[in-house]
Design a protein around this motif. Sequence first.
Motif: not given
Length: 520
Positions: A224-231, A238-244, A255-256, A280-282
């Motif tokens: 859908r053209g999304v390059t960034g999300v504020h989750d 989710a936080p540890e999985v994003y970093r994995d 990912v914010r 990519l994760v902040t």
Amino acid sequence: MTAAADLILTDAEVHTLSDPDETYEALAVRDGRIVRLTNAYDVDFLAGTDTRVVSLDGRVVLPGFVDAHTHLPMVGRRLVHADLSVDARDDALDRLRERAVAVAVRDDGRDEAARGREWVQGFGYDESRWDDDGYLTRAELDAVSDSLPVVAFREDMHVASVNSAALDRLGLAAGDHGGDVQGDDEATGVLVESAVDDVWDAVAPSRAETRDLLAAAQRHANERGVTGVHDMVRNSHAPEVYRDLEAADELSLRVRLNYWSDHLDCLTDVGLRTNHGAGLVTVGAIKTYTDGSFGGRTAKLSEPYADADTTGQWVVPPEELHDLVRRADAAGFQLTAHAIGDEAVDAVLDAFEAVDGDGQRHRIEHAELTDDEAIERMRAAGVVASVQPNFLKWADEGGLYERRLGDRRTETNRYRAMVDAGVPLAFGSDCMPLDPLLGVDHAVTAPAAEQRLTVTEALRAYTVGGAYAGFDEDRLGTLALGTRADLVVLDESPWDAGRIRDIDPVLTVVDGRVVYDALA
């Protein structure tokens, strides 16, 4: 000698979405950054033997979309479990029945201790789209399965419908849950607000399941053209999985992480602050509720609902909110507060105005019902309006807003008034659904003048608006020399298309890497 580009997009209509918007025929990317915006002739000189050159035949290139409010694991749940975002009650129940069959088949293969523990889950139903406009009930879900627990989450996630097996699993019965189950004499299976938390805990996915959900969700987001999300994350892997995923080079989104308020002390203790992180994760904001939703009649209003003798309820009362804002602000965190009703919006502004907040870019999520005074207060305090244009699907005559609010329906989602007042506007989806072009379409075609934006304004809210809300406007959200190469290619121009929601993204690039390609 100039180094060759890694990626060249040419024969295109490149929109920078800067102010004013500038257009080019081509761009070049090297080492994850945009290094040239030019014409099709000049960009050829940056092509090397390893350069990927994509001729776009006049297609439109935009900065990548930033979804400033979503729950990406929830997007994955809709993809993996039953998606109930359908136009008829019977269709939703049919999808739950199909899911129940799949769960039962899988359950037969489990060992005796685990058998029967899995839930039949459905996500995203919106009864306002149905002819009878009523929540799914325990009796209807008992017909889906009388043995497996069944839960159907309403689209706003503030309401859940469960069957008798689920009530038994949760240890609930009529009259013993503080009025959270709708109905006095017999449990209808309709849970609201705090009662829903017990269900979320019961169906919480494992770390491995969360990885599968996020993998599915990010594929959909890229499409859908999304390059960034504020989750918005709470009690989640989710936080540890994003970093994995990032460590495995499998993360295809920026990912914010907006952590729930109950994480504030832990985050402070380990020395994290807003904007910490690399790659990519902040770390983003501290997230809290104030009120509920219009769908559940729990958003906090200054005047009663048009269809019920209530003004809604506080999820987090004002005095508790003030304390949280004070602590988060002092610790160096951005604070983002869910506030839908006008009384809730005013309470959040009171809390923000009571702290210095200098440079913190505190945010209000949703801000659905706001008057002129509230909008001016947002501007004066530098508060970001993090809003969801797809909610405008409820704004038409006869829609949910009119049923809940009466004549006040045109006072909802006042994006035109916010932009004209100078309030920073960031668009997101709240995964209802995750689809920026659908949201842009709603904002451009909104029924009331004070809700309606131009195409360029709506696109900016979904690009640089989200980047600004995440302190990233210097490197994301526009296409300029030196910015990170996060971009999307659309098959048609949103300025010329008959229906913007029908446009297809065909190429998505994150940090210079192609993560979705329908042109290959």
